[in-house]
Design a protein around this motif. Structure first.
Motif, PDB file in Angstrom:
ATOM      1  N   GLY A   5       0.819  -1.207   0.000  1.00  0.00           N
ATOM      2  CA  GLY A   5       0.000   0.000   0.000  1.00  0.00           C
ATOM      3  C   GLY A   5       0.850   1.253   0.000  1.00  0.00           C
ATOM      4  O   GLY A   5       0.545   2.230  -0.699  1.00  0.00           O
ATOM      5  N   GLU A   6       1.929   1.236   0.784  1.00  0.00           N
ATOM      6  CA  GLU A   6       2.829   2.390   0.841  1.00  0.00           C
ATOM      7  C   GLU A   6       3.524   2.587  -0.505  1.00  0.00           C
ATOM      8  O   GLU A   6       3.655   3.715  -0.995  1.00  0.00           O
ATOM      9  N   PHE A   7       3.960   1.472  -1.088  1.00  0.00           N
ATOM     10  CA  PHE A   7       4.629   1.550  -2.388  1.00  0.00           C
ATOM     11  C   PHE A   7       3.643   2.044  -3.456  1.00  0.00           C
ATOM     12  O   PHE A   7       4.017   2.820  -4.349  1.00  0.00           O
ATOM     13  N   SER A   8       2.393   1.622  -3.347  1.00  0.00           N
ATOM     14  CA  SER A   8       1.369   2.054  -4.293  1.00  0.00           C
ATOM     15  C   SER A   8       1.206   3.573  -4.250  1.00  0.00           C
ATOM     16  O   SER A   8       1.128   4.226  -5.292  1.00  0.00           O
ATOM     17  N   LYS A   9       1.154   4.147  -3.047  1.00  0.00           N
ATOM     18  CA  LYS A   9       0.994   5.591  -2.917  1.00  0.00           C
ATOM     19  C   LYS A   9       2.187   6.334  -3.495  1.00  0.00           C
ATOM     20  O   LYS A   9       2.039   7.338  -4.199  1.00  0.00           O
ATOM     21  N   LEU A  10       3.389   5.847  -3.182  1.00  0.00           N
ATOM     22  CA  LEU A  10       4.600   6.539  -3.625  1.00  0.00           C
ATOM     23  C   LEU A  10       4.793   6.434  -5.147  1.00  0.00           C
ATOM     24  O   LEU A  10       5.270   7.379  -5.780  1.00  0.00           O
ATOM     25  N   SER A  11       4.453   5.285  -5.712  1.00  0.00           N
ATOM     26  CA  SER A  11       4.652   5.073  -7.155  1.00  0.00           C
ATOM     27  C   SER A  11       3.469   5.539  -7.977  1.00  0.00           C
ATOM     28  O   SER A  11       3.559   5.636  -9.213  1.00  0.00           O
ATOM     29  N   ARG A  12       2.316   5.785  -7.303  1.00  0.00           N
ATOM     30  CA  ARG A  12       1.082   6.168  -7.980  1.00  0.00           C
ATOM     31  C   ARG A  12       0.625   5.076  -8.942  1.00  0.00           C
ATOM     32  O   ARG A  12       0.125   5.328 -10.032  1.00  0.00           O
ATOM     33  N   VAL A  13       0.833   3.827  -8.500  1.00  0.00           N
ATOM     34  CA  VAL A  13       0.376   2.655  -9.234  1.00  0.00           C
ATOM     35  C   VAL A  13      -0.535   1.870  -8.294  1.00  0.00           C
ATOM     36  O   VAL A  13      -0.165   1.603  -7.144  1.00  0.00           O
ATOM     37  N   SER A  14      -1.709   1.504  -8.765  1.00  0.00           N
ATOM     38  CA  SER A  14      -2.667   0.826  -7.898  1.00  0.00           C
ATOM     39  C   SER A  14      -2.140  -0.540  -7.455  1.00  0.00           C
ATOM     40  O   SER A  14      -1.293  -1.152  -8.123  1.00  0.00           O
ATOM     41  N   ILE A  15      -2.658  -1.025  -6.329  1.00  0.00           N
ATOM     42  CA  ILE A  15      -2.280  -2.345  -5.837  1.00  0.00           C
ATOM     43  C   ILE A  15      -2.645  -3.416  -6.862  1.00  0.00           C
ATOM     44  O   ILE A  15      -1.878  -4.355  -7.108  1.00  0.00           O
ATOM     45  N   ARG A  16      -3.817  -3.268  -7.458  1.00  0.00           N
ATOM     46  CA  ARG A  16      -4.230  -4.239  -8.478  1.00  0.00           C
ATOM     47  C   ARG A  16      -3.226  -4.306  -9.608  1.00  0.00           C
ATOM     48  O   ARG A  16      -2.845  -5.389 -10.068  1.00  0.00           O
ATOM     49  N   LEU A  17      -2.746  -3.139 -10.057  1.00  0.00           N
ATOM     50  CA  LEU A  17      -1.793  -3.105 -11.161  1.00  0.00           C
ATOM     51  C   LEU A  17      -0.426  -3.633 -10.723  1.00  0.00           C
ATOM     52  O   LEU A  17       0.264  -4.305 -11.508  1.00  0.00           O
TER      53      LEU A  17
END
Length: 272
Positions: A5-17
């Protein structure tokens, strides 16, 4: 380490993706907890995620992105990929522009109540004429200019006199519309006699009776003119009888503005 989740926010890539990237072999987690299955990423993987996003926005598929990531630190290899994609994007843009022109034309006709645009179809006889001819199998109809190039190159020093009237024509010898390998002949009327060259043949073309329609504008209108001729032939008791051809009254040789082209579609006909 970063939770997904943290990586998703920082990368602006959804968890699903991110999960999809993992399955596709593009970006695997730095580690996965064997007991909980939780995925963890490292801060060092953020640039990779950004690269994938950028490449996707450029139109690369996941399979190609996987190849590019392997050589991302090789500027020469990366440039080759980018140049290839740029060429593909240019071709797509040209096709999109062509479709937009067709849409704009259709909309304009609708607004002018000209959906059923009328063409003047006439029957006439084109008399016998002496012509310079080049006939070859070419990749597609769009390659017709190649034949005119041959004609110009091989007759450049022959001081050929134009016929009166001068007719520049393209004949389509196939009995059907073909997507590739089309049999096309170009002809130009000439005065006098000249020796044949490697590809240019001089001959007398016989007289031919045709149903024809002339239009001004881009070659996109050929289909409409064909429809008008076909309807006229059916309604007036004629039948098709020979090789169809075009006469270029005003062509790209005279103007680069397609709105100024004047083309005549001609179909040999006879009474039923």
């Amino acid at each position: 380490m970063l939770k997904i989740g943290e990586f998703s926010k920082l990368s602006r890539v959804s968890i699903r993706l991110l999960r999809h990237y993992d399955e596709a072999g593009l970006l695997a987690p730095a580690s996965t907890d064997p007991f909980t299955g939780y995925r963890y990423y490292s801060e060092a993987q953020l640039p990779i995620a950004n690269r994938i996003t950028s490449l996707k926005e450029m139109g690369f598929t996941h399979a190609v992105i996987s190849e590019i990531l392997r050589c991302y630190d090789d500027p020469a290899a990366l440039e080759r990929w980018l140049l290839l994609r740029r060429t593909e994007a240019e071709a797509a843009a040209e096709e999109a522009a062509r479709r937009l022109r067709l849409l704009d034309t259709a909309i304009e006709r609708l607004r002018k109540d000209e959906v059923n645009m009328k063409y003047d179809v006439t029957v006439k006889t084109i008399p016998a004429r002496h012509v310079a001819s080049v006939r070859q199998i070419i990749p597609s109809y769009d390659h017709e200019g190649y034949l005119w190039g041959i004609f110009c190159e091989e007759t450049a020093r022959m001081n050929i006199q134009d016929g009166d009237p001068v007719l520049c024509m393209a004949l389509f010898h196939d009995g059907e519309y073909k997507e590739a390998g089309v049999d096309v002949e170009i002809q130009k009327t000439v005065l006098g006699t000249y020796p044949d060259t490697e590809h240019v043949k001089f001959k007398t073309a016989p007289a031919v009776q045709v149903a024809s329609a002339t239009f001004q504008g881009s070659y996109d209108k050929i289909s409409e003119a064909n429809e008008a001729v076909a309807a006229w032939v059916e309604d007036n008791g004629w039948t098709f009888d020979g090789t169809a051809f075009l006469i270029y009254h005003v062509s790209p040789h005279e103007t680069k503005n397609s709105d100024e082209f004047v083309t005549e579609v001609c179909y040999p006909v006879k009474r039923k």
